[in-house]
Design an enzyme around this catalytic site. Structure first.
Site, PDB file in Angstrom:
ATOM      1  N   HIS A 196       0.819  -1.217   0.000  1.00 41.79           N
ATOM      2  CA  HIS A 196       0.000   0.000   0.000  1.00 41.79           C
ATOM      3  C   HIS A 196       0.847   1.259   0.000  1.00 41.79           C
ATOM      4  O   HIS A 196       0.578   2.206  -0.708  1.00 41.79           O
ATOM      5  CB  HIS A 196      -0.900   0.048   1.236  1.00 41.79           C
ATOM      6  CG  HIS A 196      -1.575  -1.231   1.495  1.00 41.79           C
ATOM      7  ND1 HIS A 196      -2.433  -1.785   0.588  1.00 41.79           N
ATOM      8  CD2 HIS A 196      -1.505  -2.089   2.529  1.00 41.79           C
ATOM      9  CE1 HIS A 196      -2.866  -2.922   1.060  1.00 41.79           C
ATOM     10  NE2 HIS A 196      -2.320  -3.142   2.235  1.00 41.79           N
ATOM     11  N   GLU A 438      14.903 -15.417 -17.225  1.00 42.01           N
ATOM     12  CA  GLU A 438      15.388 -14.964 -15.914  1.00 42.01           C
ATOM     13  C   GLU A 438      15.997 -16.091 -15.098  1.00 42.01           C
ATOM     14  O   GLU A 438      16.368 -15.904 -13.941  1.00 42.01           O
ATOM     15  CB  GLU A 438      14.265 -14.265 -15.139  1.00 42.01           C
ATOM     16  CG  GLU A 438      12.977 -15.035 -15.016  1.00 42.01           C
ATOM     17  CD  GLU A 438      11.856 -14.232 -14.362  1.00 42.01           C
ATOM     18  OE1 GLU A 438      12.121 -13.175 -13.777  1.00 42.01           O
ATOM     19  OE2 GLU A 438      10.701 -14.677 -14.436  1.00 42.01           O
ATOM     20  N   ASP A 462      15.823 -11.233 -11.500  1.00 43.81           N
ATOM     21  CA  ASP A 462      15.963 -12.641 -11.129  1.00 43.81           C
ATOM     22  C   ASP A 462      17.179 -13.278 -11.780  1.00 43.81           C
ATOM     23  O   ASP A 462      17.847 -14.112 -11.176  1.00 43.81           O
ATOM     24  CB  ASP A 462      14.708 -13.424 -11.514  1.00 43.81           C
ATOM     25  CG  ASP A 462      13.635 -13.243 -10.463  1.00 43.81           C
ATOM     26  OD1 ASP A 462      13.954 -13.468  -9.281  1.00 43.81           O
ATOM     27  OD2 ASP A 462      12.521 -12.865 -10.814  1.00 43.81           O
TER      28      ASP A 462
END
Ligand code: PEP
Ligand code: MG
Length: 598
Positions: A196, A438, A462
């Site tokens: 948030h 990745e 990644d």
């Protein structure tokens, strides 16, 4: 007194620099007063409890009413809290304690809630255990009201305009309580791009660094603090040199903003006319506007994890469809790449009941989970396919490590297409399907994969993690995070060459794509698209427009011959200072700073 300078690392999720004083939002430290009362005072205490419940309900309702459209999806959290406030068992238990033990309402509430929390701690069911957090939240809200501590600590502060909020985490309800006009930055212990705090911060263009793990326990109230939302660092008790650097960076960023909005409209084209696509990485529909403002021609990476995070239940085909349709219909985007669910690793959602894994980054993550949970996967794929009838959508599959996963995924996509045909629903039969590159194995077999898919997107976040064996969220090994490591660069080159041999395009959507120092190298390696956080687009364009292709090719070849990432970085810093000119000024010592060498 000389306070110790500390660098706290996290994830920069909202761009910009903030310099100010910290305000640490402390939790759970409300002193609970104990008073022994006479029986005649029972009713008074019960009334105090009931009034506090009513006030808390009103507060929560007004928070809910004020939520912005996007954040409104989180309203279910507030609903849960409202339900707890109506819970007869809880209320009656507190009343019983007031009556039986002759104590004040605060003390009675504290006793009852402590008992409930202790019981919940022992429960096996993770869903029930998680409810403890909600009960705790409601408890704190009631307690604050009763002990006449205002709603949230922050409300009681006369904040100056330069407050940087440091918190363990901020819920939507917390964020809504803050007077956002007086806040210049956020630092939190937990969270990622879709938490948030990050979402609110990006929407309001307030710098934010999240996921630091230690900020709220390290930073003290009113300590001086600088946060850099691009680099993902916070400097507590900065040195004079830090302050000088960041004041300059802040000033330059401000000056650059107008220039950037001008550059945003220009083409990402080298001096000799080589055009690179520049896309944006986003996860929310309102971010489309930011992409347009900052000049992205398409969406190179739409991360869909937020869809799973923002609702209580798992999203349905229809939920997916509605979101992707909005993206597809946006006229200004020439393409929109929707990445299928990439949950697991450092990304979690609570509405999926995933097994706890010892090593989640290498566990049942992304495509592995989707292939296992076919129905979950299919509702997303059907949502994408249906939306593809409305605009230029592409499908991107994360975490591919071998050809079998690609074949299986394509089979599932065909099944989804057949089902839609049966339901007489239209979709784009030629929708492009690409894979994230990745995992090192996928780079090594890229010539095999290139025959099976329509495009590649290299996920360096990644790829670097798996190639160099460094956990991307582990601060202790972050010094090893080297995008220019020869092992990483060779894998990238191998992937681009294999793709081009098969005539497919390669995008790069990891953080590396927006690093000014790396852009010339990536261009030299032949990358077709760079996809990045929208705010970085103008600078990337500005850099691209200062380069020419031959120069980049020579530069990339030279870098490929180097023995280490550090050597390559040193060379580039020396080399690019002149070439990038004003774009360089912003960066002259940030690399040292990032590596903790300043
Ligand atoms: C990446 O791995 O580089 C990438 C872009 O995806 P994410 O950061 O979402 O894993
Ligand atoms: Mg990734």
């Amino acid at each position: 007194m000389n306070r110790e300078r500390k660098i706290i690392r996290g994830i920069g999720t909202s761009s910009g620099v903030a310099i100010g004083r910290a305000y640490v939002l402390e939790r759970g430290k409300i002193p609970v007063p104990k008073r022994n009362i006479k029986p005649e005072a029972h009713d008074r205490e019960i009334n105090r409890l009931r009034t506090a419940i009513k006030d808390a309900q009103e507060e929560l309702k007004s928070i809910k009413d004020r939520l912005d459209e996007e954040i409104r999806k989180h309203a279910f959290i507030i609903d849960t809290h409202l339900l707890i406030l109506q819970d007869d068992f809880l209320i009656n238990s507190v009343i019983d304690v007031i009556r039986n033990e002759n104590v004040n309402a605060e003390w009675a509430l504290d006793m009852v809630v402590s008992r409930i929390l202790t019981t919940l701690e022992k429960v096996e069911d993770p869903y029930l255990r998680e409810r403890a957090q909600d009960i705790e939240y409601v408890y704190k809200r009631l307690m604050r009201i009763m002990v006449k501590k205002v709603k949230l600590d922050i409300d009681s502060l006369h904040l100056s305009a330069k407050t940087i909020i440091v918190a363990h985490d901020l819920s939507p309800a917390d964020t809504i309580h803050l007077n956002l006009k007086k806040i210049s930055g956020f630092v939190t212990d937990i969270g990622g791009r879709t938490s948030h705090t990050s979402i609110v911060a990006r929407a309001l263009e307030i710098p934010a660094v999240v996921g630091t793990q230690v900020a709220s326990s390290t930073v003290k109230n009113f300590e001086r603090i600088i946060i850099d939302g691009d680099e993902g660092i916070a400097i507590v008790n900065p040195s004079e040199e830090d302050v000088k650097y960041y004041v300059r960076k802040q000033k330059l960023l401000k000056e650059k903003k107008n220039e950037h909005l001008r550059i945003a409209k220009l083409k990402p084209e080298t001096k000799d006319g080589f055009k690179v696509k520049i896309g944006a990485n986003i996860e929310l529909i309102p971010e489309m506007e930011i992409v347009e403002k900052y000049g992205g021609e398409g969406i190179g990476l739409y991360r869909t994890e937020y869809l799973y995070l923002s609702r209580k239940a798992i999203p349905t085909e229809e939920d997916h469809f509605q979101v992707y349709k909005k993206l597809a219909e946006r006229k200004s985007f020439s393409y929109v790449t929707i990445r299928t669910l990439d949950i697991g690793g450092d990304k979690f959602v609570s509405n999926l009941d995933l097994a706890k894994e010892l090593n989640p980054a290498m566990g049942l993550r992304a495509i592995r989970l989707c292939i296992k949970e076919t129905q979950l996967f299919k509702s997303q794929l059907k949502g994408i396919l249906r939306a593809s009838a409305y605009g230029p959508l592409k499908i991107l599959i994360p975490m591919i490590s071998g050809i079998d996963e690609v074949i299986k995924t394509k089979e599932i996509i065909r099944e989804c297409m057949a089902e839609l045909e049966e339901r007489k629903i239209s979709y784009n039969k030629d929708i492009e399907v690409g894979v994230m590159i990745e995992v090192p194995s996928s780079c090594m077999i890229s010539e095999i994969l290139a025959k099976e898919v329509d495009f590649f997107s290299i996920g360096t976040n990644d790829l670097i993690q798996y190639t160099l064996a460094i956990d991307r969220v582990n601060e202790y090994v972050s010094y090893l995070y080297e995008p220019l490591h020869p092992g990483v660069l060779r894998l990238i080159k191998n992937t681009i060459d294999a793709a081009h041999k098969e005539g497919i395009e390669v995008a790069l959507c990891g953080e590396m794509s927006s690093e000014p120092l790396y852009i010339p190298v990536l261009l030299g390696l032949g990358i077709d698209e760079l996809s990045m956080n929208p705010y970085s687009i103008p600078q990337a364009k500005s850099i691209i427009r200062k380069l020419d292709q031959d120069y980049c090719r020579d530069l990339a070849n030279h870098i490929l011959s180097m023995k280490s990432g550090r050597e390559a970085e040193r060379f580039l810093k020396g080399e690019l200072k002149e070439v990038l000119k004003d774009d360089w000024i912003l960066m002259d010592n940030r690399y040292d700073l990032l590596k903790g060498r300043i």
